[in-house]
Design a protein around this motif. Structure first.
Motif, PDB file in Angstrom:
ATOM      1  N   ARG A  64      37.569  -0.549 -33.608  1.00 40.44           N
ATOM      2  CA  ARG A  64      36.647  -0.590 -32.730  1.00 40.44           C
ATOM      3  C   ARG A  64      35.915  -1.949 -32.767  1.00 40.44           C
ATOM      4  O   ARG A  64      35.458  -2.573 -33.862  1.00 40.44           O
ATOM      5  CB  ARG A  64      35.316   0.106 -34.096  1.00 40.44           C
ATOM      6  N   LEU A  65      35.782  -2.568 -31.105  1.00 38.61           N
ATOM      7  CA  LEU A  65      35.506  -3.856 -31.086  1.00 38.61           C
ATOM      8  C   LEU A  65      33.810  -3.883 -30.455  1.00 38.61           C
ATOM      9  O   LEU A  65      33.367  -3.370 -29.881  1.00 38.61           O
ATOM     10  CB  LEU A  65      36.225  -4.487 -29.646  1.00 38.61           C
ATOM     11  N   LEU A  66      33.631  -5.064 -31.340  1.00 44.01           N
ATOM     12  CA  LEU A  66      31.839  -5.359 -30.946  1.00 44.01           C
ATOM     13  C   LEU A  66      31.671  -6.211 -30.153  1.00 44.01           C
ATOM     14  O   LEU A  66      32.332  -7.711 -30.653  1.00 44.01           O
ATOM     15  CB  LEU A  66      31.338  -5.582 -32.271  1.00 44.01           C
ATOM     16  N   ILE A  67      31.706  -6.813 -28.613  1.00 42.80           N
ATOM     17  CA  ILE A  67      31.954  -7.274 -28.047  1.00 42.80           C
ATOM     18  C   ILE A  67      30.222  -8.510 -27.957  1.00 42.80           C
ATOM     19  O   ILE A  67      29.241  -7.581 -27.691  1.00 42.80           O
ATOM     20  CB  ILE A  67      32.404  -7.188 -26.399  1.00 42.80           C
ATOM     21  N   ILE A  68      30.069  -9.425 -28.550  1.00 42.49           N
ATOM     22  CA  ILE A  68      28.684 -10.037 -28.582  1.00 42.49           C
ATOM     23  C   ILE A  68      28.645 -11.180 -27.483  1.00 42.49           C
ATOM     24  O   ILE A  68      29.342 -12.188 -27.879  1.00 42.49           O
ATOM     25  CB  ILE A  68      28.626 -10.269 -29.613  1.00 42.49           C
ATOM     26  N   GLY A  69      27.631 -11.022 -26.612  1.00 37.58           N
ATOM     27  CA  GLY A  69      27.270 -11.226 -25.635  1.00 37.58           C
ATOM     28  C   GLY A  69      28.450 -10.914 -24.121  1.00 37.58           C
ATOM     29  O   GLY A  69      29.642 -11.224 -24.508  1.00 37.58           O
ATOM     30  N   ALA A  70      28.414 -11.714 -23.104  1.00 39.54           N
ATOM     31  CA  ALA A  70      28.951 -10.984 -21.824  1.00 39.54           C
ATOM     32  C   ALA A  70      29.146 -11.895 -20.434  1.00 39.54           C
ATOM     33  O   ALA A  70      29.300 -11.899 -19.562  1.00 39.54           O
ATOM     34  CB  ALA A  70      28.457  -9.451 -21.061  1.00 39.54           C
ATOM     35  N   GLY A  71      29.282 -12.857 -21.499  1.00 36.41           N
ATOM     36  CA  GLY A  71      29.337 -14.266 -20.276  1.00 36.41           C
ATOM     37  C   GLY A  71      30.795 -14.210 -20.012  1.00 36.41           C
ATOM     38  O   GLY A  71      31.784 -13.489 -20.521  1.00 36.41           O
ATOM     39  N   GLU A  72      31.207 -15.455 -19.846  1.00 35.90           N
ATOM     40  CA  GLU A  72      32.704 -15.258 -18.366  1.00 35.90           C
ATOM     41  C   GLU A  72      33.288 -15.438 -19.534  1.00 35.90           C
ATOM     42  O   GLU A  72      34.531 -14.817 -19.762  1.00 35.90           O
ATOM     43  CB  GLU A  72      32.816 -16.508 -18.086  1.00 35.90           C
ATOM     44  N   THR A  73      33.356 -16.059 -21.199  1.00 36.51           N
ATOM     45  CA  THR A  73      34.454 -16.183 -21.970  1.00 36.51           C
ATOM     46  C   THR A  73      34.827 -14.823 -22.281  1.00 36.51           C
ATOM     47  O   THR A  73      36.241 -14.259 -22.797  1.00 36.51           O
ATOM     48  CB  THR A  73      34.028 -17.257 -22.917  1.00 36.51           C
ATOM     49  N   LEU A  96      20.649  -6.659 -20.882  1.00 39.07           N
ATOM     50  CA  LEU A  96      21.266  -5.308 -20.661  1.00 39.07           C
ATOM     51  C   LEU A  96      21.721  -4.898 -19.487  1.00 39.07           C
ATOM     52  O   LEU A  96      23.123  -4.160 -19.560  1.00 39.07           O
ATOM     53  CB  LEU A  96      20.410  -3.644 -20.963  1.00 39.07           C
ATOM     54  N   PRO A  97      21.644  -4.976 -17.833  1.00 43.99           N
ATOM     55  CA  PRO A  97      22.175  -5.058 -17.178  1.00 43.99           C
ATOM     56  C   PRO A  97      23.844  -5.567 -17.110  1.00 43.99           C
ATOM     57  O   PRO A  97      24.771  -5.017 -16.727  1.00 43.99           O
ATOM     58  CB  PRO A  97      21.370  -5.599 -15.900  1.00 43.99           C
ATOM     59  N   ASN A 109      30.327   0.647 -24.214  1.00 42.53           N
ATOM     60  CA  ASN A 109      28.647   1.577 -24.564  1.00 42.53           C
ATOM     61  C   ASN A 109      28.388   0.131 -24.123  1.00 42.53           C
ATOM     62  O   ASN A 109      28.675  -0.652 -24.880  1.00 42.53           O
ATOM     63  CB  ASN A 109      28.575   2.448 -25.478  1.00 42.53           C
ATOM     64  N   ALA A 110      26.944   0.038 -23.418  1.00 46.06           N
ATOM     65  CA  ALA A 110      26.366  -1.131 -24.104  1.00 46.06           C
ATOM     66  C   ALA A 110      25.326  -1.169 -24.330  1.00 46.06           C
ATOM     67  O   ALA A 110      24.113  -0.011 -24.478  1.00 46.06           O
ATOM     68  CB  ALA A 110      26.089  -1.534 -22.198  1.00 46.06           C
TER      69      ALA A 110
END
Length: 285
Positions: A64-73, A96-97, A109-110
């Motif tokens: 289960r992966l939590l990705i915090i931040g949706a920037g380029e990296t 959110l978008p 999921n977002a």
């Protein structure tokens, strides 16, 4: 990338024979450098290094992966993980978008960043990289995320400054991977690549030398490409014009033998000059 760019150019009609020959040699040389040196042994990108660390910790593809931040990296590392069959993603972002956009690519999921503290689905790995100057993963939020889980977790913190509060690392069972450690590994790996440059340059120099002969041979092939058609025309003119009466006077068996002789001579007249030209090139390198 180079090969893909070449194929696109070739399909569009922007390349010729010379560039084709060059490209073949470039690909051959690159493969030799990759195979016969250690220049690609260790990765230098932060994304690749982070992935390698996760693999070393035996994280499974359905963790289960939590990705915090949706920037380029985080986009790069998440897509890299998906490429390597990781599939369980939850994306948190201030907007959110943007989280939804990345979640769609990952079939995940977002959520908004504000929803992080209320997330109760559990996790195995946190990958965080935001532009915040304040701590994102406080000890309070981390305990809420654990929700009573006592298993050792993994935090990959790629933010500058770090998103993870020091207390989280000090007071919990965590494999902590942070950006400065990865940067130091990258610097070391880059130096190792520099050390391999001598071997790579030797391979390149040898291929350049060989390519000069290949190119001269190809130029001869192109220069003589009209020879087969010219010989066919001479044969056709001889049979159907110059010696037509004499040939027509022959019996069928003689005509058949003559045709076989002419075909044999035609092949030799085409191949022999090419062989001689190539021999001259090889002997005068």
């Amino acid at each position: 990338q180079l090969r893909k760019a070449y194929e696109c150019s070739r399909e569009a009609g922007f390349t010729g024979d010379y560039l084709r020959v060059v490209m073949n040699r470039v690909v051959k040389t690159a493969k030799e450098v990759y195979t016969n040196t250690k220049i690609a042994k260790n990765p230098v990108s932060i994304v690749s290094l982070a992935y390698r660390k996760l693999r070393q910790l035996n994280t499974c593809s359905n963790c289960r992966l939590l990705i915090i931040g949706a920037g380029e990296t985080n986009q790069h590392i998440a897509e890299y993980l998906k490429k390597h069959k990781y599939s369980n993603f939850s994306i948190f972002n201030r907007s959110l978008p943007k989280a939804e956009q990345l979640a769609k690519k990952l079939n995940g999921n977002a959520y908004t960043l504000d929803q992080l503290k209320d997330f109760k689905e559990g996790f195995d790995v946190i990958i965080t990289c935001t532009g915040s100057t304040n701590t994102i993963i406080t000890e309070e939020i981390y305990k809420q995320l654990l929700n009573g889980d006592t298993d050792k977790k993994v935090i990959v913190d790629l933010a500058v400054p770090n998103d993870t509060a020091p207390a989280v690392i000090e007071n919990n069972a965590v494999h902590y991977i942070e950006i400065e450690t990865l940067k130091e590994i990258a610097r070391k790996n880059i130096q190792e690549r520099y050390n391999e440059l001598v071997h790579a340059e030797q391979i390149i120099a040898e291929n350049i030398k060989d390519f000069e002969l290949v190119l001269r041979q190809r130029r001869i092939e192109l220069a003589m490409s009209g020879v087969p058609q010219k010989i066919k025309e001479i044969k056709h003119n001889a049979v159907n014009a110059i010696f037509a009466e004499e040939i027509n006077a022959l019996d069928d068996n003689s005509k058949l033998v003559l045709e076989r002789v002419l075909n044999y001579m035609e092949k030799k007249c085409i191949s022999v000059p090419m062989m001689i030209a190539k021999d001259i090139l090889v002997n005068n390198r």
